[in-house]
Design a protein around this motif. Sequence first.
Motif, PDB file in Angstrom:
ATOM      1  N   SER A   1       0.841  -1.209   0.000  1.00  0.00           N
ATOM      2  CA  SER A   1       0.000   0.000   0.000  1.00  0.00           C
ATOM      3  C   SER A   1       0.869   1.249   0.000  1.00  0.00           C
ATOM      4  O   SER A   1       0.575   2.217  -0.697  1.00  0.00           O
ATOM      5  CB  SER A   1      -0.902   0.064   1.230  1.00  0.00           C
ATOM      6  OG  SER A   1      -1.436  -1.164   1.498  1.00  0.00           O
TER       7      SER A   1
ATOM      8  N   LEU B   1       2.554   1.569  -3.467  1.00  0.00           N
ATOM      9  CA  LEU B   1       1.570   2.029  -4.457  1.00  0.00           C
ATOM     10  C   LEU B   1       1.232   3.499  -4.256  1.00  0.00           C
ATOM     11  O   LEU B   1       1.057   4.251  -5.209  1.00  0.00           O
ATOM     12  CB  LEU B   1       0.289   1.189  -4.352  1.00  0.00           C
ATOM     13  CG  LEU B   1       0.389  -0.208  -4.958  1.00  0.00           C
ATOM     14  CD1 LEU B   1      -0.843  -1.034  -4.589  1.00  0.00           C
ATOM     15  CD2 LEU B   1       0.520  -0.125  -6.473  1.00  0.00           C
ATOM     16  N   PHE B   2       1.150   3.897  -2.980  1.00  0.00           N
ATOM     17  CA  PHE B   2       0.842   5.297  -2.659  1.00  0.00           C
ATOM     18  C   PHE B   2       1.897   6.222  -3.266  1.00  0.00           C
ATOM     19  O   PHE B   2       1.586   7.198  -3.936  1.00  0.00           O
ATOM     20  CB  PHE B   2       0.784   5.466  -1.133  1.00  0.00           C
ATOM     21  CG  PHE B   2       0.313   6.817  -0.695  1.00  0.00           C
ATOM     22  CD1 PHE B   2      -1.036   7.078  -0.540  1.00  0.00           C
ATOM     23  CD2 PHE B   2       1.224   7.840  -0.450  1.00  0.00           C
ATOM     24  CE1 PHE B   2      -1.477   8.324  -0.149  1.00  0.00           C
ATOM     25  CE2 PHE B   2       0.790   9.094  -0.053  1.00  0.00           C
ATOM     26  CZ  PHE B   2      -0.571   9.331   0.098  1.00  0.00           C
TER      27      PHE B   2
ATOM     28  N   PRO C   1      -6.527   9.266  -9.713  1.00  0.00           N
ATOM     29  CA  PRO C   1      -5.533   8.451  -8.988  1.00  0.00           C
ATOM     30  C   PRO C   1      -6.104   7.844  -7.711  1.00  0.00           C
ATOM     31  O   PRO C   1      -5.758   6.734  -7.342  1.00  0.00           O
ATOM     32  CB  PRO C   1      -4.404   9.436  -8.684  1.00  0.00           C
ATOM     33  CG  PRO C   1      -5.009  10.766  -8.754  1.00  0.00           C
ATOM     34  CD  PRO C   1      -6.100  10.671  -9.754  1.00  0.00           C
ATOM     35  N   LYS C   2      -7.027   8.556  -7.066  1.00  0.00           N
ATOM     36  CA  LYS C   2      -7.584   8.050  -5.804  1.00  0.00           C
ATOM     37  C   LYS C   2      -8.400   6.787  -6.070  1.00  0.00           C
ATOM     38  O   LYS C   2      -8.309   5.816  -5.333  1.00  0.00           O
ATOM     39  CB  LYS C   2      -8.467   9.115  -5.152  1.00  0.00           C
ATOM     40  CG  LYS C   2      -7.654  10.169  -4.458  1.00  0.00           C
ATOM     41  CD  LYS C   2      -8.521  11.052  -3.589  1.00  0.00           C
ATOM     42  CE  LYS C   2      -7.719  12.239  -3.133  1.00  0.00           C
ATOM     43  NZ  LYS C   2      -8.350  13.505  -3.463  1.00  0.00           N
TER      44      LYS C   2
ATOM     45  N   LEU D   1      -6.803  -0.828  -6.272  1.00  0.00           N
ATOM     46  CA  LEU D   1      -5.643  -1.691  -6.007  1.00  0.00           C
ATOM     47  C   LEU D   1      -5.629  -2.178  -4.558  1.00  0.00           C
ATOM     48  O   LEU D   1      -5.369  -3.342  -4.284  1.00  0.00           O
ATOM     49  CB  LEU D   1      -4.344  -0.945  -6.342  1.00  0.00           C
ATOM     50  CG  LEU D   1      -4.123  -0.697  -7.839  1.00  0.00           C
ATOM     51  CD1 LEU D   1      -2.923   0.194  -8.059  1.00  0.00           C
ATOM     52  CD2 LEU D   1      -3.959  -2.013  -8.592  1.00  0.00           C
ATOM     53  N   ILE D   2      -5.951  -1.277  -3.619  1.00  0.00           N
ATOM     54  CA  ILE D   2      -5.956  -1.664  -2.201  1.00  0.00           C
ATOM     55  C   ILE D   2      -7.067  -2.688  -1.956  1.00  0.00           C
ATOM     56  O   ILE D   2      -6.883  -3.686  -1.260  1.00  0.00           O
ATOM     57  CB  ILE D   2      -6.158  -0.422  -1.278  1.00  0.00           C
ATOM     58  CG1 ILE D   2      -5.007   0.557  -1.446  1.00  0.00           C
ATOM     59  CG2 ILE D   2      -6.314  -0.826   0.190  1.00  0.00           C
ATOM     60  CD1 ILE D   2      -3.656   0.059  -1.031  1.00  0.00           C
TER      61      ILE D   2
ATOM     62  N   TYR E   1      -6.079   3.949  -6.818  1.00  0.00           N
ATOM     63  CA  TYR E   1      -5.450   3.482  -5.572  1.00  0.00           C
ATOM     64  C   TYR E   1      -6.447   2.631  -4.778  1.00  0.00           C
ATOM     65  O   TYR E   1      -6.124   1.544  -4.301  1.00  0.00           O
ATOM     66  CB  TYR E   1      -4.994   4.695  -4.754  1.00  0.00           C
ATOM     67  CG  TYR E   1      -4.204   4.335  -3.522  1.00  0.00           C
ATOM     68  CD1 TYR E   1      -2.972   3.700  -3.633  1.00  0.00           C
ATOM     69  CD2 TYR E   1      -4.681   4.615  -2.247  1.00  0.00           C
ATOM     70  CE1 TYR E   1      -2.232   3.366  -2.515  1.00  0.00           C
ATOM     71  CE2 TYR E   1      -3.945   4.285  -1.120  1.00  0.00           C
ATOM     72  CZ  TYR E   1      -2.725   3.653  -1.269  1.00  0.00           C
ATOM     73  OH  TYR E   1      -2.010   3.309  -0.164  1.00  0.00           O
TER      74      TYR E   1
ATOM     75  N   ILE F   1       1.668   6.112  -7.161  1.00  0.00           N
ATOM     76  CA  ILE F   1       0.483   6.752  -7.746  1.00  0.00           C
ATOM     77  C   ILE F   1       0.405   8.246  -7.442  1.00  0.00           C
ATOM     78  O   ILE F   1       0.026   9.039  -8.286  1.00  0.00           O
ATOM     79  CB  ILE F   1      -0.792   6.010  -7.282  1.00  0.00           C
ATOM     80  CG1 ILE F   1      -0.805   4.637  -7.935  1.00  0.00           C
ATOM     81  CG2 ILE F   1      -2.068   6.782  -7.632  1.00  0.00           C
ATOM     82  CD1 ILE F   1      -1.933   3.754  -7.534  1.00  0.00           C
ATOM     83  N   PHE F   2       0.809   8.627  -6.239  1.00  0.00           N
ATOM     84  CA  PHE F   2       0.621  10.035  -5.876  1.00  0.00           C
ATOM     85  C   PHE F   2       1.872  10.899  -6.047  1.00  0.00           C
ATOM     86  O   PHE F   2       1.792  12.110  -6.002  1.00  0.00           O
ATOM     87  CB  PHE F   2       0.079  10.153  -4.452  1.00  0.00           C
ATOM     88  CG  PHE F   2      -1.308   9.585  -4.337  1.00  0.00           C
ATOM     89  CD1 PHE F   2      -2.401  10.264  -4.869  1.00  0.00           C
ATOM     90  CD2 PHE F   2      -1.525   8.352  -3.730  1.00  0.00           C
ATOM     91  CE1 PHE F   2      -3.682   9.740  -4.783  1.00  0.00           C
ATOM     92  CE2 PHE F   2      -2.804   7.819  -3.640  1.00  0.00           C
ATOM     93  CZ  PHE F   2      -3.885   8.513  -4.172  1.00  0.00           C
TER      94      PHE F   2
END
Length: 453
Positions: free
Chosen positions: A34, A37-38, A105-106, A112-113, A109, A41-42
């Motif tokens: 997580s 990925l954060f 993006p949110k 994916l989570i 995310y 992605i961000f």
Amino acid sequence: MTQNGKVAPFAGEEFLAYIPPSHIRASRTIVASSVILFVIIFYVIPRYIKNQKQSTDTNVKENEETRKSFQENRKESEDVFHSSESEQNKETDMKELLELFFIFPKALYAILIFSLILFSPQNHETARRIFQSPMLRPHECKTIIEMAESVATRKYREAIATKNELENQYFKNMDDIHHIDKLLQWPEGWSKDRHGSYPTTDLNLATDFDQKSKRYIQTVLDARVSPLLERIYGITQEAIRADDMFLVRYDGNGQQHLARHRDGTIISINILLNGDFEGGGTKFFLTEQLQEDVARPRIGEGIIHNSVIEHEGLATTKGTRYILVGFLNVDRMDSRTGKSTNVGIFSTFFCFHWMSHFLSNRVPEFISTLNIHEFAKQILIDFSFVPKIISKQFNTVVDSLAPFGVVKLVQEDNYEKYLDALDRSYEANTRGSKDSSNWFEGNRNDLMHKGRK
Ligand SMILES: O=C(O)CCC(=O)C(=O)O
Ligand SMILES: [Fe+2]
């Protein structure tokens, strides 16, 4: 749990033929993924997009200048102008795509989570499997059956006395009379009306058995079942609280079977106490997937499964079949001490069937205790069906993805060694520990009619 709060290694590990997932490793992997990925992605991707955009903007500017020079010099080739236009379109497409990504993006995310959680052990590997393992020794099973039959004899005598009393009363409570009549029917002393829609012929361990018998049963369950539950589902032993512990009796010439149902808690256990009968066994279903499997344990073997898996008790065609059944909850707070049970988030809020049970039972209970206007309370209760429906959908998704079937945890030639290892560990580490499971003190006899659904 050991004193310092760390999960002790499972004493029977070396005898396991099937190795359950490592919940600690799985939750660490999910947390680490997580975070990674954060960052990607961000931070990483937006930066890349920004750079791309800048370079595209410079290109567009350059193209614009070229266009102008074309226009000034119209006599030059038309073809060059067309190719420059299509290149510009391509770049705009790319820019739009990247911007689209930049808008969501949110959502990306979150998806994916969600997928990581969907494939975590509690929602995948252990969610629809039925785990079969030795739990009691034959002499312990015999002792428990003897205890049960002596409890039934006592309850029968008490029922006769109560019946006489009721007959002398002027105003009679019909429910009491009905209950007593059932106790007087064969097999005498056994309840036949404890579980509303799916009744079994049974005895309530928490209320019918005396303290000494309960201590005996508690000891074997603490030594053999709690560590196993901890190993399979990654829950701490003190988080386990039985809603209902009871002993069921099937007879070739009485109640032979139990129709297909779900149990009303988080985890169910079912231990076979004898072998001198014909038929029996527990059949499991994964309805939508048209999958079925049957568990036929030996004496002292038990099965453990998520209560949400549909199952039925197959007909005992000859003789008597005794099983010890437990409907178990996973609590975040120990109702005996008021302290946290240290159970992880992946076995509770991120575990879909725990969440679904929590929303259908605890939330309405909690709302009814709120000190607000009745009307507001009713609205909250009416709307609590929304999260319930959503969590039910999660369970359906798990049904279609999670592996299903009966899994034998220990090979038969290792049964004795496996039980010895668990007993040695119990004697050495945890006997008398306050962290033990709550087998009898937390039983919710007021909810008995909800036991199966
Ligand atoms: O008979 C069996 O093995 C099944 C028992 C059961 O499902 C229950 O008691 O809820
Ligand atoms: Fe059941």
